[in-house]
Design a protein around this motif. Structure first.
Motif, PDB file in Angstrom:
ATOM      1  N   ASP A 223       0.813  -1.227   0.000  1.00 22.28           N
ATOM      2  CA  ASP A 223       0.000   0.000   0.000  1.00 22.28           C
ATOM      3  C   ASP A 223       0.837   1.264   0.000  1.00 22.28           C
ATOM      4  O   ASP A 223       0.315   2.356   0.282  1.00 22.28           O
ATOM      5  CB  ASP A 223      -0.934   0.014   1.217  1.00 22.28           C
ATOM      6  CG  ASP A 223      -0.183  -0.083   2.542  1.00 22.28           C
ATOM      7  OD1 ASP A 223       1.056  -0.005   2.532  1.00 22.28           O
ATOM      8  OD2 ASP A 223      -0.836  -0.235   3.585  1.00 22.28           O
ATOM      9  N   GLU A 226       0.672   3.392   3.386  1.00 28.57           N
ATOM     10  CA  GLU A 226      -0.544   4.045   3.879  1.00 28.57           C
ATOM     11  C   GLU A 226      -0.902   3.584   5.283  1.00 28.57           C
ATOM     12  O   GLU A 226      -1.249   4.393   6.151  1.00 28.57           O
ATOM     13  CB  GLU A 226      -1.701   3.768   2.919  1.00 28.57           C
ATOM     14  CG  GLU A 226      -1.620   4.545   1.617  1.00 28.57           C
ATOM     15  CD  GLU A 226      -1.633   6.044   1.838  1.00 28.57           C
ATOM     16  OE1 GLU A 226      -2.398   6.500   2.713  1.00 28.57           O
ATOM     17  OE2 GLU A 226      -0.890   6.754   1.159  1.00 28.57           O
ATOM     18  N   ARG A 227      -0.830   2.282   5.529  1.00 29.14           N
ATOM     19  CA  ARG A 227      -1.144   1.783   6.874  1.00 29.14           C
ATOM     20  C   ARG A 227      -0.099   2.238   7.892  1.00 29.14           C
ATOM     21  O   ARG A 227      -0.432   2.511   9.045  1.00 29.14           O
ATOM     22  CB  ARG A 227      -1.250   0.255   6.859  1.00 29.14           C
ATOM     23  CG  ARG A 227      -2.513  -0.244   6.183  1.00 29.14           C
ATOM     24  CD  ARG A 227      -2.574  -1.760   6.128  1.00 29.14           C
ATOM     25  NE  ARG A 227      -3.829  -2.233   5.554  1.00 29.14           N
ATOM     26  CZ  ARG A 227      -4.092  -2.263   4.260  1.00 29.14           C
ATOM     27  NH1 ARG A 227      -3.168  -1.853   3.395  1.00 29.14           N
ATOM     28  NH2 ARG A 227      -5.258  -2.683   3.815  1.00 29.14           N
ATOM     29  N   LYS A 229       1.435   5.047   7.715  1.00 26.74           N
ATOM     30  CA  LYS A 229       1.118   6.453   7.944  1.00 26.74           C
ATOM     31  C   LYS A 229      -0.002   6.596   8.967  1.00 26.74           C
ATOM     32  O   LYS A 229       0.054   7.455   9.848  1.00 26.74           O
ATOM     33  CB  LYS A 229       0.704   7.113   6.627  1.00 26.74           C
ATOM     34  CG  LYS A 229       0.353   8.576   6.767  1.00 26.74           C
ATOM     35  CD  LYS A 229      -0.057   9.175   5.416  1.00 26.74           C
ATOM     36  CE  LYS A 229      -0.443  10.637   5.578  1.00 26.74           C
ATOM     37  NZ  LYS A 229      -0.861  11.236   4.268  1.00 26.74           N
TER      38      LYS A 229
END
Length: 268
Positions: A223, A226-227, A229
């Motif tokens: 991803d 994103e996770r 973040k």
């Protein structure tokens, strides 16, 4: 103590002797052997997931014809994640100490030199009831304001609102503003209770975020971080959350003298 303003005492064995050490409560949990062991096991599992997700990302990008990364770029990004695996414990422990230090300074700045809200509120509500020597009023009020329960119990000072004999020597009970005292104290108790619960939740949440940190980092090849973040945002938020209620109590104590001087029902 729950938020790190004051340290807690921890007993530990050193060279066969039991010694006490003052530590920050959150740092104590994060540096605990069981927590670090749990982090190590999750970190090992994260390494495995990172390897699998990196291989999957390389295969997936080679089968697509647009917006793909080279295998070298993907491996370099994964190598950065491995570095984060190693840095997370040091970063979170250092952040805990740093945030506690900053908040301790802000707390002291808004505490107005008071050792506790109880003594501060008592002197405000009992100011007009003072019957001692006028030239000693400021010194007596400061003594009652700065005397903590620990000082009174250990005999350091007798000027405590717990000492009813000393209170009646300097104050006329019938003139103490009990109404404002009960209203103010009840408000503080509610706010303090909610703040304590939020600090307990904060400690548990930060320990959980610390232990599971390798999992969102291992998903970065899929991803693009994103996770990871989201994990960073939650961690930063938990580090600074709940301090608002604690500072609100200090601001409330600063406002009390001004509130006590307001006459809402002027009498002719």
């Amino acid at each position: 103590k729950l938020c790190g303003i004051d340290p807690v005492q921890i007993e530990k064995e050193v060279n066969g002797e039991i010694v006490t050490e003052d530590v920050d409560l959150l740092s104590y949990f994060m540096q605990g052997e069981t927590i670090l062991n749990a982090f190590g096991y999750v970190c090992l599992f994260g390494f495995i997931l990172l390897f699998l997700f990196t291989a999957f990302r390389i295969i997936r990008d080679q089968l697509t014809f647009y917006e793909k990364k080279s295998p070298i770029r993907i491996c370099l990004d994964s190598a950065k994640i491995i570095l984060f695996f190693l840095l997370v414990p040091a970063i979170m422990i250092a952040s805990s100490v740093f945030v506690s230090t900053i908040m301790r300074g802000i707390y002291e700045a808004t505490a107005n030199g008071n050792s506790g809200l109880g003594g501060s509120m008592f002197t405000i509500f009992a100011d007009e009831a003072y019957i001692g020597p006028s030239e000693d009023k400021k010194a007596v009020l400061d003594a009652f304001r700065s005397c903590s329960l620990e000082d009174y119990l250990t005999g350091v000072s007798e000027f405590s609102y717990y000492n009813t004999d000393k209170v009646t020597d300097f104050f006329k009970l019938s003139k103490i503003n009990f109404f404002l005292g009960f209203v103010g104290s009840f408000s503080v108790v509610i706010l303090l209770g909610l703040t304590i619960l939020s600090f307990v939740e904060r400690i548990i949440s930060l320990v959980i975020l610390f232990v599971v940190a390798p999992l969102p980092m291992s998903a970065s090849p899929l991803d693009d971080g994103e996770r990871f973040k989201i994990w960073r945002e939650q961690t930063i938020n938990k580090f600074i959350t709940a301090y608002g209620g604690l500072l609100a109590l200090n601001i409330f104590s600063l406002m009390l003298p001004m509130i006590a001087n307001i006459n809402f029902s002027p009498l002719s």
